[in-house]
Design a protein around this motif. Sequence first.
Motif, mmCIF file in Angstrom:
data_model
loop_
_atom_site.group_PDB
_atom_site.id
_atom_site.type_symbol
_atom_site.label_atom_id
_atom_site.label_comp_id
_atom_site.label_asym_id
_atom_site.label_seq_id
_atom_site.Cartn_x
_atom_site.Cartn_y
_atom_site.Cartn_z
ATOM 1 N N SER A 59 -53.786 18.316 32.101
ATOM 2 C CA SER A 59 -55.211 18.482 32.378
ATOM 3 C C SER A 59 -55.672 19.897 32.095
ATOM 4 C CB SER A 59 -55.521 18.122 33.841
ATOM 5 O OG SER A 59 -54.930 19.052 34.732
ATOM 6 N N VAL A 60 -56.946 19.991 31.761
ATOM 7 C CA VAL A 60 -57.641 21.273 31.656
ATOM 8 C C VAL A 60 -58.772 21.204 32.666
ATOM 9 C CG1 VAL A 60 -58.934 22.850 30.185
ATOM 10 C CG2 VAL A 60 -57.064 21.481 29.215
ATOM 11 N N VAL A 61 -58.755 22.116 33.628
ATOM 12 C CA VAL A 61 -59.688 22.061 34.758
ATOM 13 C C VAL A 61 -60.571 23.302 34.749
ATOM 14 C CG1 VAL A 61 -59.938 21.735 37.236
ATOM 15 C CG2 VAL A 61 -57.919 20.820 36.055
ATOM 16 N N LEU A 62 -61.881 23.080 34.732
ATOM 17 C CA LEU A 62 -62.853 24.175 34.706
ATOM 18 C C LEU A 62 -63.343 24.441 36.128
ATOM 19 C CD1 LEU A 62 -62.791 22.845 31.835
ATOM 20 C CD2 LEU A 62 -65.160 23.551 31.586
ATOM 21 N N PHE A 63 -63.177 25.674 36.573
ATOM 22 C CA PHE A 63 -63.569 26.040 37.932
ATOM 23 C C PHE A 63 -64.840 26.866 37.925
ATOM 24 C CE2 PHE A 63 -59.542 24.484 39.199
ATOM 25 C CZ PHE A 63 -59.594 24.296 40.574
ATOM 26 N N GLY A 64 -65.723 26.548 38.867
ATOM 27 C CA GLY A 64 -66.960 27.304 39.053
ATOM 28 C C GLY A 64 -66.974 28.024 40.373
ATOM 29 N N PRO A 65 -67.660 27.459 41.388
ATOM 30 C CA PRO A 65 -67.820 28.189 42.642
ATOM 31 C C PRO A 65 -66.568 28.257 43.507
ATOM 32 C CG PRO A 65 -68.825 26.022 42.812
ATOM 33 C CD PRO A 65 -68.436 26.204 41.371
ATOM 34 N N ALA A 66 -65.679 27.283 43.397
ATOM 35 C CA ALA A 66 -64.485 27.263 44.248
ATOM 36 C C ALA A 66 -63.339 28.010 43.572
ATOM 37 C CB ALA A 66 -64.069 25.826 44.531
ATOM 38 N N PRO A 67 -62.557 28.748 44.329
ATOM 39 C CA PRO A 67 -61.438 29.487 43.732
ATOM 40 C C PRO A 67 -60.267 28.561 43.406
ATOM 41 C CG PRO A 67 -61.487 29.850 46.099
ATOM 42 C CD PRO A 67 -62.709 29.046 45.765
ATOM 43 N N PRO A 68 -59.711 28.641 42.220
ATOM 44 C CA PRO A 68 -58.549 27.810 41.888
ATOM 45 C C PRO A 68 -57.331 28.148 42.738
ATOM 46 C CG PRO A 68 -58.997 29.408 40.143
ATOM 47 C CD PRO A 68 -60.156 29.456 41.073
ATOM 48 N N GLU A 69 -57.313 29.357 43.320
ATOM 49 C CA GLU A 69 -56.210 29.710 44.216
ATOM 50 C C GLU A 69 -56.150 28.747 45.406
ATOM 51 O OE1 GLU A 69 -57.445 33.165 41.849
ATOM 52 O OE2 GLU A 69 -58.544 31.804 43.178
ATOM 53 N N SER A 70 -57.303 28.179 45.771
ATOM 54 C CA SER A 70 -57.355 27.243 46.883
ATOM 55 C C SER A 70 -57.259 25.791 46.437
ATOM 56 C CB SER A 70 -58.656 27.426 47.675
ATOM 57 O OG SER A 70 -58.708 28.696 48.285
ATOM 58 N N TRP A 71 -57.905 25.459 45.323
ATOM 59 C CA TRP A 71 -58.082 24.063 44.949
ATOM 60 C C TRP A 71 -57.471 23.703 43.603
ATOM 61 C CZ3 TRP A 71 -59.785 20.985 48.692
ATOM 62 C CH2 TRP A 71 -60.480 21.584 49.756
ATOM 63 N N GLY A 72 -56.770 24.628 42.974
ATOM 64 C CA GLY A 72 -56.213 24.377 41.664
ATOM 65 C C GLY A 72 -55.017 23.448 41.687
ATOM 66 N N PRO A 73 -54.613 22.954 40.506
ATOM 67 C CA PRO A 73 -53.477 22.028 40.399
ATOM 68 C C PRO A 73 -52.155 22.743 40.648
ATOM 69 C CG PRO A 73 -54.248 22.662 38.224
ATOM 70 C CD PRO A 73 -55.227 23.239 39.205
ATOM 71 N N PRO A 74 -51.087 21.977 40.901
ATOM 72 C CA PRO A 74 -49.764 22.584 41.089
ATOM 73 C C PRO A 74 -49.361 23.407 39.872
ATOM 74 C CG PRO A 74 -49.728 20.278 41.735
ATOM 75 C CD PRO A 74 -51.051 20.510 41.054
ATOM 76 N N ALA A 75 -48.825 24.574 40.121
ATOM 77 C CA ALA A 75 -48.416 25.453 39.021
ATOM 78 C C ALA A 75 -47.274 24.852 38.210
ATOM 79 C CB ALA A 75 -48.001 26.814 39.578
ATOM 80 N N SER A 76 -46.523 23.953 38.810
ATOM 81 C CA SER A 76 -45.375 23.359 38.132
ATOM 82 C C SER A 76 -45.762 22.262 37.149
ATOM 83 C CB SER A 76 -44.415 22.768 39.176
ATOM 84 O OG SER A 76 -45.077 21.793 39.972
ATOM 85 N N GLY A 77 -47.027 21.839 37.157
ATOM 86 C CA GLY A 77 -47.422 20.717 36.316
ATOM 87 C C GLY A 77 -48.017 21.142 34.995
#
Length: 334
Positions: free
Chosen positions: A272-290
């Motif tokens: 996946s490619v996930v585009l982040f706006g107002p929310a920080p990916p540090e909190s809501w991002g995908p697992p780093a291992s994936g």
Amino acid sequence: MLVARRGDAATVGSVTALDSLPPSDGRPELVVLRAIKLGDLLVAVPALRALRRAFPDHRISLATTAWLAPVVELLPAVDVHLAQQGFDHPIPVPAGVTDVAVNLHGAGPESEGLVAALGARRVIGHGGADGPTWIEGPVNERERWVRLLAAHGIPGDADDVAIDRPVEPPVVADAAVVHVGAFHGARHWPVDRFAAVVRGLQERGHQVVLTGGSEDVERAAAVAETAGLAPSAVLAGVLDLQPFAAVVAAARLVVTVDTGAAHLASAYGIPSVVLFGPAPPESWGPPASGPHVVLTDASVRRGDVFSEEPDPAILAVHPADVLAAVDGLDVHAR
């Protein structure tokens, strides 16, 4: 999984949550509160799986939003889905029958009050004598709930995000799924940019479908028209939750803003490619291992998740960035 159905219908769209705890099946009762949206539910999956391992002989009931019933059916850790929309009514479990109550919702007086009203023998939550202190600021949400359980002696793995695949086959497989929707405008990426990504994916040989909720139909149609994509490729507003999950589970690639589609891609291990706006990916991002790439610009993030204007952090992402991320994932069309 215990669910109620309207009449004799057995379709996915008819699944709903129970309004009260079913009669006892002889197992001790474990009740979990997590009453928000799709992405919020899916980041709690590692904690739910940890609870299943720690309490194999309990019947686990999840009090969460009623419309999530089709996805709750895909959570092997859960036995019963109880309808719980916010805090405007008690958890539908009689006081005193719960052995273990778990607050995976928050640490405020509203959620704590709902859990306390269960009168459970054991309560697992933040604060108190045994629970950890609630961490303010950016913290990975999967880690937050695994950390909570660890403080209560229950080990878990924040990357343990897998859920079951729907039984029904997907309406399309091996496609590049471009999810154009989000609940609030702060996460909206411009139509012309989505269209440029669609054209780029087609040039790379991908079959592209557009997904989103019922409120995203016009937006998806505009993307399709701008990109020259056939109307039949627009699945926004067409799929219920389980058919949507099935399409994601069978996808070759998912391109999406930070929304439930991203968490489904994580749950099924789909690139996946996930585009982040107002929310920080540090909190809501995908697992780093994936096989996932996060795109954003934190330096310009405004952070108002309820704004109807796109956050500058997501507007800083351009189609070339997304297509470069796709190429970096080495995802090939079939």
